[in-house]
Design a protein around this motif. Structure first.
Motif, PDB file in Angstrom:
ATOM      1  N   PRO A   1      -7.109  -7.823  14.870  1.00 39.16           N
ATOM      2  CA  PRO A   1      -7.613  -6.739  14.021  1.00 39.16           C
ATOM      3  C   PRO A   1      -8.514  -5.757  14.755  1.00 39.16           C
ATOM      4  O   PRO A   1      -8.411  -4.534  14.564  1.00 39.16           O
ATOM      5  N   ARG A   2      -9.407  -6.254  15.619  1.00 36.39           N
ATOM      6  CA  ARG A   2     -10.327  -5.362  16.318  1.00 36.39           C
ATOM      7  C   ARG A   2      -9.613  -4.597  17.432  1.00 36.39           C
ATOM      8  O   ARG A   2      -9.945  -3.446  17.699  1.00 36.39           O
ATOM      9  N   THR A   3      -8.646  -5.236  18.074  1.00 28.37           N
ATOM     10  CA  THR A   3      -7.882  -4.533  19.106  1.00 28.37           C
ATOM     11  C   THR A   3      -7.114  -3.366  18.497  1.00 28.37           C
ATOM     12  O   THR A   3      -7.112  -2.250  19.036  1.00 28.37           O
ATOM     13  N   LEU A   4      -6.472  -3.599  17.349  1.00 32.59           N
ATOM     14  CA  LEU A   4      -5.731  -2.523  16.699  1.00 32.59           C
ATOM     15  C   LEU A   4      -6.665  -1.475  16.110  1.00 32.59           C
ATOM     16  O   LEU A   4      -6.333  -0.287  16.079  1.00 32.59           O
ATOM     17  N   LEU A   5      -7.843  -1.899  15.643  1.00 32.46           N
ATOM     18  CA  LEU A   5      -8.817  -0.930  15.142  1.00 32.46           C
ATOM     19  C   LEU A   5      -9.233   0.029  16.257  1.00 32.46           C
ATOM     20  O   LEU A   5      -9.407   1.228  16.022  1.00 32.46           O
ATOM     21  N   LEU A   6      -9.385  -0.472  17.462  1.00 36.79           N
ATOM     22  CA  LEU A   6      -9.708   0.373  18.611  1.00 36.79           C
ATOM     23  C   LEU A   6      -8.646   1.447  18.789  1.00 36.79           C
ATOM     24  O   LEU A   6      -8.958   2.615  19.038  1.00 36.79           O
ATOM     25  N   TYR A   7      -7.388   1.050  18.634  1.00 31.60           N
ATOM     26  CA  TYR A   7      -6.297   2.019  18.787  1.00 31.60           C
ATOM     27  C   TYR A   7      -6.253   3.003  17.615  1.00 31.60           C
ATOM     28  O   TYR A   7      -6.117   4.218  17.813  1.00 31.60           O
ATOM     29  N   PHE A   8      -6.386   2.512  16.399  1.00 28.61           N
ATOM     30  CA  PHE A   8      -6.172   3.356  15.229  1.00 28.61           C
ATOM     31  C   PHE A   8      -7.349   4.275  14.907  1.00 28.61           C
ATOM     32  O   PHE A   8      -7.238   5.102  14.015  1.00 28.61           O
ATOM     33  N   THR A   9      -8.444   4.168  15.616  1.00 28.55           N
ATOM     34  CA  THR A   9      -9.535   5.128  15.411  1.00 28.55           C
ATOM     35  C   THR A   9      -9.176   6.516  15.906  1.00 28.55           C
ATOM     36  O   THR A   9      -9.895   7.467  15.612  1.00 28.55           O
ATOM     37  N   ASN A  10      -8.093   6.660  16.640  1.00 25.25           N
ATOM     38  CA  ASN A  10      -7.659   7.972  17.119  1.00 25.25           C
ATOM     39  C   ASN A  10      -6.244   8.310  16.667  1.00 25.25           C
ATOM     40  O   ASN A  10      -5.542   9.070  17.330  1.00 25.25           O
ATOM     41  N   VAL A  11      -5.819   7.729  15.533  1.00 23.27           N
ATOM     42  CA  VAL A  11      -4.472   7.948  15.019  1.00 23.27           C
ATOM     43  C   VAL A  11      -4.535   8.767  13.733  1.00 23.27           C
ATOM     44  O   VAL A  11      -5.377   8.525  12.866  1.00 23.27           O
ATOM     45  N   LEU A  12      -3.635   9.755  13.612  1.00 26.36           N
ATOM     46  CA  LEU A  12      -3.514  10.503  12.369  1.00 26.36           C
ATOM     47  C   LEU A  12      -3.132   9.579  11.220  1.00 26.36           C
ATOM     48  O   LEU A  12      -2.268   8.699  11.369  1.00 26.36           O
ATOM     49  N   LEU A  13      -3.772   9.774  10.064  1.00 26.20           N
ATOM     50  CA  LEU A  13      -3.463   9.003   8.860  1.00 26.20           C
ATOM     51  C   LEU A  13      -3.425   7.502   9.151  1.00 26.20           C
ATOM     52  O   LEU A  13      -2.467   6.800   8.832  1.00 26.20           O
ATOM     53  N   SER A  14      -4.499   7.018   9.745  1.00 27.07           N
ATOM     54  CA  SER A  14      -4.547   5.607  10.137  1.00 27.07           C
ATOM     55  C   SER A  14      -4.491   4.660   8.941  1.00 27.07           C
ATOM     56  O   SER A  14      -4.100   3.493   9.090  1.00 27.07           O
ATOM     57  N   GLN A  15      -4.849   5.144   7.752  1.00 22.78           N
ATOM     58  CA  GLN A  15      -4.738   4.287   6.563  1.00 22.78           C
ATOM     59  C   GLN A  15      -3.287   3.964   6.231  1.00 22.78           C
ATOM     60  O   GLN A  15      -3.027   3.014   5.490  1.00 22.78           O
ATOM     61  N   GLU A  16      -2.353   4.754   6.757  1.00 26.25           N
ATOM     62  CA  GLU A  16      -0.940   4.495   6.530  1.00 26.25           C
ATOM     63  C   GLU A  16      -0.344   3.576   7.588  1.00 26.25           C
ATOM     64  O   GLU A  16       0.878   3.380   7.602  1.00 26.25           O
TER      65      GLU A  16
ATOM     66  N   TRP B   1      -9.661  13.913  31.599  1.00 26.16           N
ATOM     67  CA  TRP B   1      -9.544  14.179  30.161  1.00 26.16           C
ATOM     68  C   TRP B   1      -9.483  12.883  29.356  1.00 26.16           C
ATOM     69  O   TRP B   1     -10.022  12.762  28.287  1.00 26.16           O
ATOM     70  N   LEU B   2      -8.803  11.865  29.931  1.00 29.14           N
ATOM     71  CA  LEU B   2      -8.579  10.632  29.184  1.00 29.14           C
ATOM     72  C   LEU B   2      -9.851   9.820  29.008  1.00 29.14           C
ATOM     73  O   LEU B   2     -10.061   9.200  27.977  1.00 29.14           O
ATOM     74  N   PHE B   3     -10.755   9.814  29.962  1.00 26.93           N
ATOM     75  CA  PHE B   3     -11.946   8.979  29.895  1.00 26.93           C
ATOM     76  C   PHE B   3     -12.784   9.220  28.655  1.00 26.93           C
ATOM     77  O   PHE B   3     -13.149   8.282  27.963  1.00 26.93           O
ATOM     78  N   PRO B   4     -13.115  10.489  28.325  1.00 25.08           N
ATOM     79  CA  PRO B   4     -13.919  10.678  27.113  1.00 25.08           C
ATOM     80  C   PRO B   4     -13.213  10.234  25.848  1.00 25.08           C
ATOM     81  O   PRO B   4     -13.846   9.783  24.911  1.00 25.08           O
ATOM     82  N   ILE B   5     -11.872  10.345  25.817  1.00 24.61           N
ATOM     83  CA  ILE B   5     -11.151   9.893  24.625  1.00 24.61           C
ATOM     84  C   ILE B   5     -11.302   8.389  24.457  1.00 24.61           C
ATOM     85  O   ILE B   5     -11.584   7.879  23.384  1.00 24.61           O
ATOM     86  N   ILE B   6     -11.127   7.635  25.553  1.00 20.12           N
ATOM     87  CA  ILE B   6     -11.290   6.182  25.488  1.00 20.12           C
ATOM     88  C   ILE B   6     -12.718   5.828  25.116  1.00 20.12           C
ATOM     89  O   ILE B   6     -12.972   4.954  24.297  1.00 20.12           O
ATOM     90  N   SER B   7     -13.680   6.534  25.676  1.00 20.34           N
ATOM     91  CA  SER B   7     -15.084   6.265  25.360  1.00 20.34           C
ATOM     92  C   SER B   7     -15.372   6.537  23.903  1.00 20.34           C
ATOM     93  O   SER B   7     -16.034   5.767  23.217  1.00 20.34           O
ATOM     94  N   VAL B   8     -14.833   7.656  23.392  1.00 21.74           N
ATOM     95  CA  VAL B   8     -15.043   7.992  21.991  1.00 21.74           C
ATOM     96  C   VAL B   8     -14.427   6.930  21.097  1.00 21.74           C
ATOM     97  O   VAL B   8     -15.007   6.520  20.101  1.00 21.74           O
ATOM     98  N   SER B   9     -13.230   6.433  21.482  1.00 22.99           N
ATOM     99  CA  SER B   9     -12.588   5.386  20.685  1.00 22.99           C
ATOM    100  C   SER B   9     -13.475   4.160  20.593  1.00 22.99           C
ATOM    101  O   SER B   9     -13.671   3.589  19.530  1.00 22.99           O
ATOM    102  N   PHE B  10     -14.032   3.735  21.732  1.00 19.10           N
ATOM    103  CA  PHE B  10     -14.861   2.531  21.745  1.00 19.10           C
ATOM    104  C   PHE B  10     -16.108   2.717  20.907  1.00 19.10           C
ATOM    105  O   PHE B  10     -16.480   1.853  20.118  1.00 19.10           O
ATOM    106  N   VAL B  11     -16.755   3.885  21.058  1.00 20.89           N
ATOM    107  CA  VAL B  11     -17.957   4.160  20.264  1.00 20.89           C
ATOM    108  C   VAL B  11     -17.614   4.204  18.786  1.00 20.89           C
ATOM    109  O   VAL B  11     -18.344   3.699  17.933  1.00 20.89           O
ATOM    110  N   THR B  12     -16.447   4.797  18.469  1.00 18.61           N
ATOM    111  CA  THR B  12     -16.021   4.870  17.069  1.00 18.61           C
ATOM    112  C   THR B  12     -15.865   3.491  16.475  1.00 18.61           C
ATOM    113  O   THR B  12     -16.308   3.211  15.361  1.00 18.61           O
ATOM    114  N   VAL B  13     -15.210   2.588  17.216  1.00 21.77           N
ATOM    115  CA  VAL B  13     -15.030   1.219  16.726  1.00 21.77           C
ATOM    116  C   VAL B  13     -16.375   0.542  16.502  1.00 21.77           C
ATOM    117  O   VAL B  13     -16.583  -0.146  15.506  1.00 21.77           O
TER     118      VAL B  13
END
Length: 402
Positions: free
Chosen positions: A253-268, A6-18
């Motif tokens: 900045p890019r490391t945290l962007l990778l994380y925050f692409t899957n966070v609720l209300l990341s603008q906050e 289950w975790l692999f596609p989430i990580i992949s989606v995060s990377f593609v999102t970034v």
């Protein structure tokens, strides 16, 4: 194994999102905005020996064009830069109408070429990171369009100023230009379980006509490699910090962007966590977003709508901006009349305006030296507020406390 599958596609989606977000930031071309380019009629002086300038990012959604135009008129100054973004749910006709209206309503904008409307709009899912992607994109565009501005200011169609731009420029002239004004805290409380742990995917990142997000059934722990900060999504950030986020001379900045692409209300949380985990910027952060707001008790996700009953408190606060307002609420007329001295369908007058004032004439249809400012009565209240705020900041009691 089930968890790993289950975790692999989430990580992949995060990377593609970034990659998609970074591509959006770096791939801006002139064809994606409506421009009005003419030589500046008067030389605008920028730099540490001259008054500061602001880069405004104004966002809105379908039907917000008139509100965004009114906000632009209220905060317009030839020294500043403006980028207006109607989200993907607005029609192409509405975007074209907004671009045309700015040219008609602001004669100086036609001459100085300092107002642009994003032509290829992106999604701005309220709960997802597509709003953050749009903000980063806007920051990258403003960096590319103008080398002179000092602070990046985010506003929405529901915001309105409580000072003139002459007041704002005057007060900020005495501020260190590497300061950042951003409401933040590391005391997460209930947000830790409801904002930090859930994993989401924002469909608006991939499909421009989608505005919902999907939440995974599993959750993740609070990160240990960095301290998680959260706060108001509305910010006033220094050019140097924006350059750090966009150009990234280190990986933070890019490391945290990778994380925050899957966070609720990341603008906050994205700018807040990036700045407070950065050795270069954590001590240049003032814990205030410079917005007047009223809240329910206990506070809800959004502040209350302001009206005429709040007018005196807004004025006395000394804050430069306020939110949020209903469209064409009478309190906006009160602000125009009593604070901004702004007439209907005209920009807020300042020292740069030189035409004769009259019932039918716009004093800002002609201009003189745009490097001069004439602060008004509200500038004194704003200046007193900033003095108190900087005293707190100097004591180190309210900045990026871990």
């Amino acid at each position: 194994m089930a968890g790993e599958k289950w975790l692999f596609p989430i990580i992949s989606v995060s990377f593609v999102t970034v990659l998609l977000i970074l591509s959006a930031i770096s791939g801006f071309t002139a064809s994606s905005a409506f421009f009005s380019r003419q030589p500046d009629p008067i030389y605008v002086l920028h730099g540490p020996r001259h008054p500061p300038a602001f880069a405004y990012y104004i966002s809105g959604s379908r039907g917000d064009g008139p509100r965004m135009l009114r906000l632009l008129l209220a905060i317009y100054h030839p020294r500043n830069r403006y980028l207006l973004h109607l989200s993907h749910d607005a029609s192409e006709a509405e975007r074209i109408a907004l671009a045309s209206a700015t040219k008609l309503a602001v004669p100086a904008a036609r001459a100085f070429g300092n107002v642009d409307v994003v032509g290829k709009a992106g999604a701005m899912t309220y709960m997802g990171p597509s709003g953050l992607a749009a903000t980063l994109h806007a920051a990258a565009v403003l960096l590319r369009l103008d080398k002179g501005w000092d602070w990046f200011v985010t506003l929405s169609a529901e915001d309105y100023p409580l000072v003139t731009q002459d007041d704002l420029i005057h007060v900020f002239s005495s501020m260190p230009r590497d300061l950042n004004f951003i409401d933040h805290t590391s005391d997460l409380g209930w947000k830790e379980s409801q904002r930090v742990h859930p994993i989401i995917v924002d469909a608006g990142i991939y499909l421009s006509k989608r505005s919902q997000y999907f939440q995974a059934s599993e959750k993740r722990k609070t990160p240990e490699s960095f301290k998680f900060f959260t706060g108001s999504p509305w910010v006033i950030l220094s050019r140097s910090f924006i350059e750090h986020c966009i150009l990234g001379w280190d990986n933070l900045p890019r490391t945290l962007l990778l994380y925050f692409t899957n966070v609720l209300l990341s603008q906050e949380a994205y700018f807040h966590s990036t700045i407070c985990n950065s050795i270069d910027f954590q001590n240049k952060t003032v814990n205030n977003d410079l917005r007047y707001k009223e809240w329910d008790n206990p506070p809800q996700m959004e502040p209350l709508f302001l009206n005429d009953t709040n007018f005196d408190k807004m004025v006395d606060s000394g804050l430069p901006f306020s939110r949020k307002f209903r469209e064409d609420d009478v309190v906006l007329d009160s602000i125009d009349k009593q604070i901004l001295d702004r007439k209907y369908h005209r920009v807020t007058p300042g020292a740069w305006c030189s035409a004769k004032r009259g019932w039918w004439s716009d004093p800002c249809s002609q201009w003189k030296n745009v490097n001069l400012v004439r602060p008004g009565a509200q500038a004194e209240k704003f200046g007193d507020f900033m003095k108190r705020l900087l005293e707190e900041w100097s004591s180190g009691s309210n900045s990026c406390r871990l």
